[in-house]
Enzyme design. Structure first.
Site, PDB file in Angstrom:
ATOM      1  N   THR A   1      -8.156   5.872   3.259  1.00  0.00           N
ATOM      2  CA  THR A   1      -9.632   5.956   3.871  1.00  0.00           C
ATOM      3  C   THR A   1      -9.720   4.590   4.774  1.00  0.00           C
ATOM      4  O   THR A   1     -10.340   4.720   6.017  1.00  0.00           O
ATOM      5  CB  THR A   1     -10.635   6.427   2.880  1.00  0.00           C
ATOM      6  N   CYS A   2      -9.401   3.610   4.173  1.00  0.00           N
ATOM      7  CA  CYS A   2      -9.632   2.075   4.901  1.00  0.00           C
ATOM      8  C   CYS A   2      -9.111   2.488   6.338  1.00  0.00           C
ATOM      9  O   CYS A   2      -9.405   1.756   7.327  1.00  0.00           O
ATOM     10  CB  CYS A   2      -9.126   1.086   4.156  1.00  0.00           C
TER      11      CYS A   2
END
Length: 161
Positions: A48-49
């Site tokens: 997600t980052c």
């Protein structure tokens, strides 16, 4: 204790990645006399980052700058990892990448995450702060497993014009 709106940013030495170089700085110095959005990710190169969180700020970096807002990304990773991540994500010059290798700044903010069950150790929770002259004006902390309130788009809407 989690930092609250109206409180000053704690003063901790941290490593910054600026234009490919690693430089130690104090957090109080980074936030004093300016408006800034600080967003934190649990880890560089994590899904997600790398696929959503940092790319959103890269995409909207100029939108923040046009509003006079500095953008800073924080992760509990060492400076070399943050440097490689910034290069791989084509982070624009001027966006500060903050390497909190020991988690000192994250703990001082009270926004740490215990990721030992996942083999990650101490990490930062996913969050975004809006800071004006060293004082927290807005605090947006994600619920576990979510990515909404700390996105670049959400922060642009929150800080207004």
């Amino acid at each position: 204790m989690t930092i609250q709106i109206g409180q000053p940013i704690p003063d901790v030495e941290i490593k910054t990645i600026v234009d490919g170089g690693i430089h130690p700085r104090h957090t109080a110095e980074l936030f004093t006399g300016r408006k800034a959005v600080l967003f934190a990710v649990p880890g560089a190169f994590t899904p997600t980052c790398s696929n959503k969180h940092l790319p959103g700020y890269v995409q909207h970096f100029q939108d923040f700058r046009e509003r006079g807002i500095e953008v800073m990304c924080l992760a509990v990773n060492d400076a070399y990892v943050m440097q490689a991540w910034a290069q791989s994500q084509q982070v624009p010059s001027g966006m500060l990448m903050l390497a909190d290798g020991n988690g000192s700044f994250t703990r001082a903010l009270g926004l740490e995450l215990d990721g030992t069950a996942y083999g990650m150790g101490l990490r930062a929770r996913r969050f975004a702060l809006y800071v004006v002259d060293g004082v927290v004006e807005q605090l947006h902390v994600e619920a576990p497993g979510e990515f909404r309130v700390s996105s670049a788009e959400a922060m642009l809407a929150a800080v207004g014009d």
